[in-house]
Write a protein that holds these residues in place. Structure first.
Motif, PDB file in Angstrom:
ATOM      1  N   LYS A   1       0.913  -1.111   0.004  1.00 12.49           N
ATOM      2  CA  LYS A   1      -0.072  -0.072  -0.094  1.00 12.49           C
ATOM      3  C   LYS A   1       0.948   1.201   0.013  1.00 12.49           C
ATOM      4  CE  LYS A   1      -3.569  -2.199   2.969  1.00 12.49           C
ATOM      5  NZ  LYS A   1      -4.228  -2.288   4.164  1.00 12.49           N
ATOM      6  N   MET A   2       0.854   2.153  -0.869  1.00 15.41           N
ATOM      7  CA  MET A   2       1.408   3.516  -0.834  1.00 15.41           C
ATOM      8  C   MET A   2       0.747   4.710  -1.370  1.00 15.41           C
ATOM      9  SD  MET A   2       5.003   3.763  -2.992  1.00 15.41           S
ATOM     10  CE  MET A   2       6.044   5.655  -2.544  1.00 15.41           C
ATOM     11  N   ASN A   3       0.671   5.654  -0.671  1.00 13.73           N
ATOM     12  CA  ASN A   3       0.002   6.936  -0.883  1.00 13.73           C
ATOM     13  C   ASN A   3       1.198   7.766  -1.950  1.00 13.73           C
ATOM     14  OD1 ASN A   3      -0.803   9.588  -0.882  1.00 13.73           O
ATOM     15  ND2 ASN A   3      -1.682   9.474   1.079  1.00 13.73           N
TER      16      ASN A   3
ATOM     17  N   LYS B   1       3.011   6.743   4.556  1.00 15.49           N
ATOM     18  CA  LYS B   1       2.141   6.701   5.805  1.00 15.49           C
ATOM     19  C   LYS B   1       0.464   6.286   5.124  1.00 15.49           C
ATOM     20  CE  LYS B   1       4.475   9.952   8.883  1.00 15.49           C
ATOM     21  NZ  LYS B   1       5.646  10.003   8.013  1.00 15.49           N
ATOM     22  N   ILE B   2      -0.015   5.232   5.523  1.00 14.04           N
ATOM     23  CA  ILE B   2      -1.326   4.931   5.125  1.00 14.04           C
ATOM     24  C   ILE B   2      -2.336   5.128   6.270  1.00 14.04           C
ATOM     25  CG2 ILE B   2      -3.047   2.940   4.419  1.00 14.04           C
ATOM     26  CD1 ILE B   2      -0.900   4.076   2.215  1.00 14.04           C
ATOM     27  N   GLU B   3      -3.316   5.935   6.201  1.00 10.51           N
ATOM     28  CA  GLU B   3      -4.177   6.349   7.159  1.00 10.51           C
ATOM     29  C   GLU B   3      -5.593   5.301   7.139  1.00 10.51           C
ATOM     30  OE1 GLU B   3      -7.052  10.001   7.734  1.00 10.51           O
ATOM     31  OE2 GLU B   3      -5.268  10.477   9.008  1.00 10.51           O
ATOM     32  N   ASP B   4      -5.692   4.759   8.354  1.00 14.83           N
ATOM     33  CA  ASP B   4      -6.808   3.877   8.062  1.00 14.83           C
ATOM     34  C   ASP B   4      -7.384   3.373   9.706  1.00 14.83           C
ATOM     35  OD1 ASP B   4      -8.884   2.324   7.404  1.00 14.83           O
ATOM     36  OD2 ASP B   4      -7.781   1.439   5.827  1.00 14.83           O
ATOM     37  N   PHE B   5      -8.783   2.886   9.614  1.00 15.57           N
ATOM     38  CA  PHE B   5      -9.069   2.484  11.072  1.00 15.57           C
ATOM     39  C   PHE B   5      -8.421   0.924  11.357  1.00 15.57           C
ATOM     40  CE2 PHE B   5     -12.331   5.451   9.570  1.00 15.57           C
ATOM     41  CZ  PHE B   5     -12.593   6.298  10.642  1.00 15.57           C
TER      42      PHE B   5
ATOM     43  N   THR C   1      -0.641   2.914   9.839  1.00 16.79           N
ATOM     44  CA  THR C   1      -1.124   1.665  10.082  1.00 16.79           C
ATOM     45  C   THR C   1       0.414   0.739   9.948  1.00 16.79           C
ATOM     46  OG1 THR C   1      -1.509   1.086   7.801  1.00 16.79           O
ATOM     47  CG2 THR C   1      -3.292   1.892   8.986  1.00 16.79           C
ATOM     48  N   ARG C   2       0.061  -0.324  10.551  1.00  9.81           N
ATOM     49  CA  ARG C   2       1.289  -1.154  10.748  1.00  9.81           C
ATOM     50  C   ARG C   2       1.850  -1.784   9.338  1.00  9.81           C
ATOM     51  NH1 ARG C   2       0.551  -7.487  12.817  1.00  9.81           N
ATOM     52  NH2 ARG C   2       2.889  -8.147  12.440  1.00  9.81           N
ATOM     53  N   ASP C   3       0.809  -1.793   8.152  1.00  6.54           N
ATOM     54  CA  ASP C   3       1.481  -2.331   6.982  1.00  6.54           C
ATOM     55  C   ASP C   3       1.798  -1.202   5.874  1.00  6.54           C
ATOM     56  OD1 ASP C   3      -1.078  -1.387   6.547  1.00  6.54           O
ATOM     57  OD2 ASP C   3      -1.974  -3.108   5.676  1.00  6.54           O
ATOM     58  N   SER C   4       1.912   0.020   6.598  1.00  4.52           N
ATOM     59  CA  SER C   4       2.466   1.149   5.901  1.00  4.52           C
ATOM     60  C   SER C   4       3.859   0.822   5.420  1.00  4.52           C
ATOM     61  CB  SER C   4       2.578   2.394   6.665  1.00  4.52           C
ATOM     62  OG  SER C   4       1.227   2.829   6.765  1.00  4.52           O
ATOM     63  N   SER C   5       4.690  -0.052   6.154  1.00  5.28           N
ATOM     64  CA  SER C   5       5.719  -0.252   5.557  1.00  5.28           C
ATOM     65  C   SER C   5       6.078  -1.733   4.663  1.00  5.28           C
ATOM     66  CB  SER C   5       6.972  -0.359   6.791  1.00  5.28           C
ATOM     67  OG  SER C   5       6.364  -1.088   7.846  1.00  5.28           O
TER      68      SER C   5
ATOM     69  N   PRO D   1      -2.668  -9.269  10.816  1.00  2.10           N
ATOM     70  CA  PRO D   1      -1.865  -9.958   9.637  1.00  2.10           C
ATOM     71  C   PRO D   1      -0.685  -8.865   9.484  1.00  2.10           C
ATOM     72  CG  PRO D   1      -4.100  -9.198   9.113  1.00  2.10           C
ATOM     73  CD  PRO D   1      -3.956  -9.301  10.537  1.00  2.10           C
ATOM     74  N   SER D   2       0.316  -9.300   8.888  1.00  4.51           N
ATOM     75  CA  SER D   2       1.593  -8.340   8.429  1.00  4.51           C
ATOM     76  C   SER D   2       0.730  -7.358   7.377  1.00  4.51           C
ATOM     77  CB  SER D   2       2.577  -8.982   7.999  1.00  4.51           C
ATOM     78  OG  SER D   2       3.034  -9.945   8.596  1.00  4.51           O
ATOM     79  N   PHE D   3       0.005  -7.998   6.787  1.00  2.00           N
ATOM     80  CA  PHE D   3      -0.715  -7.041   5.449  1.00  2.00           C
ATOM     81  C   PHE D   3      -2.249  -7.345   5.563  1.00  2.00           C
ATOM     82  CE2 PHE D   3      -2.296  -6.112   1.019  1.00  2.00           C
ATOM     83  CZ  PHE D   3      -1.396  -4.756   0.962  1.00  2.00           C
ATOM     84  N   ASN D   4      -2.984  -6.134   5.697  1.00  2.00           N
ATOM     85  CA  ASN D   4      -4.458  -6.154   6.076  1.00  2.00           C
ATOM     86  C   ASN D   4      -5.378  -5.779   4.724  1.00  2.00           C
ATOM     87  OD1 ASN D   4      -6.807  -6.038   7.440  1.00  2.00           O
ATOM     88  ND2 ASN D   4      -6.694  -3.903   8.302  1.00  2.00           N
TER      89      ASN D   4
END
Length: 419
Positions: free
Chosen positions: A129-131, A243-247, A264-268, A291-294
């Motif tokens: 995931k990438m902004n 930086k991915i912003e999410d709930f 979020t954790r999976d931003s990286s 999960p590592s990737f949500n």
């Protein structure tokens, strides 16, 4: 993001993913149950607000063309929004695409036709995931000619596998080596190297000029030439700045509630799924409790084409634990453990599926036992058959075995019960 044009390179043959790429290109390989690999790059574009997207295709592109047409048909083309597949057409001579840079060179007319300031070049075969807006902002702030995205990896993992970047304290690119055996490390972090993600943003005039120079590949030719020419080339540290912003879900006093996380954790999280083993591991990253990737984000949805399938059902005591089960599946007195099931998979009574990735329309008859496998579409597993327990027998049935022992069953195969 109207000043940005995205070009996705999706022409790779994906030989290291064979036999999953026997009839399809790497970006169109199914992933995570209902998705294709390219869906993650396309979702990043749309979520960022980039709606002008070209996909450059070449090898075995039929499946990819159909998927993009059915799932990514943006209706605002009159408003300048589109997702177009562009097949290799030998526009500049008799050769097909000879590399990443040559693919762009042969399609410079697409860039010249659009009123854009920046060209975002992406790979269609990574999971992340990438902004991209944050990347554009970085590029503008640095007054860069080119910004190259990089991910931190242990130097042993980068050796011989990734393009490695050498930077100074200001993140300016000093050197680019394509898959070196002894990679340069990050200043202050001697155990890690910066691996190229295959994500670049060029100022449009710089790209046009760079492609007038010889060389068919960005990593091997174009980027080193720009460094030698003292161009302003900077590196975007994905792990540090994306930086991915999410709930995210939290619990308090037995109650479940959602909290907006700024990062979020999976931003990286970034995975190159170019081998059978890396592809398998990335699928397994999806199924944990945390999960590592949500896949279940709200503000950063992951889009795809979906068939009209009924809900899944579990009957006669059938069950699935620590697993992803897509629409249309029927688990009839069977057991599924730590696995990923694509739509319309049938698991009959007494069958046990463990640590396995299954594509669409697979039928598993009674009392089969499968462990650590990847099963392509339209495969039929006969009653009493087994996979993952005897590698020699698996090979006799036409399966491929990966370096770590993952069994891959080709599309439309029949697996029999051997004695």
């Amino acid at each position: 993001m109207g000043r940005v044009l995205a070009i996705i390179l999706a022409g790779g043959g994906g030989q290291r993913l064979y036999p999953l790429t026997m009839m399809r290109s790497k970006p169109s390989v199914p992933f995570g149950g209902k998705y294709r690999i390219i869906d993650f790059t396309l979702s990043n574009c749309v979520n960022t607000g980039i709606r002008r997207i070209y996909i450059l295709t070449q090898y075995r592109s039929g499946s990819l063309n159909q998927h993009v047409f059915e799932g990514w048909n943006i209706s605002g083309s009159r408003l300048g929004e589109f997702v177009y597949n562009v097949p290799a057409q030998q526009k500049t001579g008799t050769d097909w695409y000879r590399g990443t840079a040559d693919a762009l060179r042969q399609n410079l007319d697409l860039i010249e036709e659009k009123n854009v300031e920046y060209v975002l070049i992406l790979s269609g075969d990574h999971i992340y995931k990438m902004n991209y807006q944050q990347l554009v902002d970085y590029h503008v702030k640095k007054k860069a000619d080119l910004s190259v995205c990089a991910v931190r990896v242990p130097k042993e993992q980068a050796a011989g596998a990734l393009g490695v970047l050498e930077i100074d304290a200001n993140s300016r690119l000093l050197g680019f080596e394509e898959k070196p055996l002894n990679p340069k490390t990050i200043p202050g972090s001697p155990e890690y190297a910066l691996g190229s993600m295959g994500v670049y943003i060029f100022t449009v005039g710089v790209l046009q000029k760079a492609l007038q120079e010889p060389g068919d590949d960005f990593g091997k030719n174009i980027i080193p030439q720009m460094i030698q020419g003292n161009r302003a080339v900077f590196v975007y540290d994905f792990e540090k700045w994306n930086k991915i912003e999410d709930f995210i879900v939290q619990y308090k006093d037995g109650k479940r509630f959602s909290v907006l996380a700024k990062r979020t954790r999976d931003s990286s999280y970034w995975r190159d799924v170019g081998t059978i083993d890396s592809y398998y591991e990335a699928n397994m990253d999806l199924i944990g409790v945390d999960p590592s990737f949500n896949l279940y984000g709200i503000k950063w949805p992951l889009r795809t084409y979906e068939r009209n399938s009924p809900p899944s059902k579990f009957v006669l005591g059938g069950n699935a634990t620590e697993s992803i089960v897509s629409k249309g599946c029927i688990i009839s007195a069977g057991t599924v453990i730590r696995s990923v099931l694509s739509p319309n998979v049938i698991v009959e009574r007494g069958s046990v599926i463990e640590d396995t990735v299954i594509f669409e329309d697979v039928v598993i008859e009674p009392h089969a036992h499968i462990k650590k496998a990847i099963i392509d579409k339209h495969v039929h597993i006969e009653s009493g058959a087994s996979l993952g327990f005897d590698k020699e027998k698996d090979k006799q049935q036409g399966c491929t075995i990966s370096e770590t022992g993952i069994v891959v069953v080709p599309k439309q195969h029949v697996i029999k019960a051997l004695k």
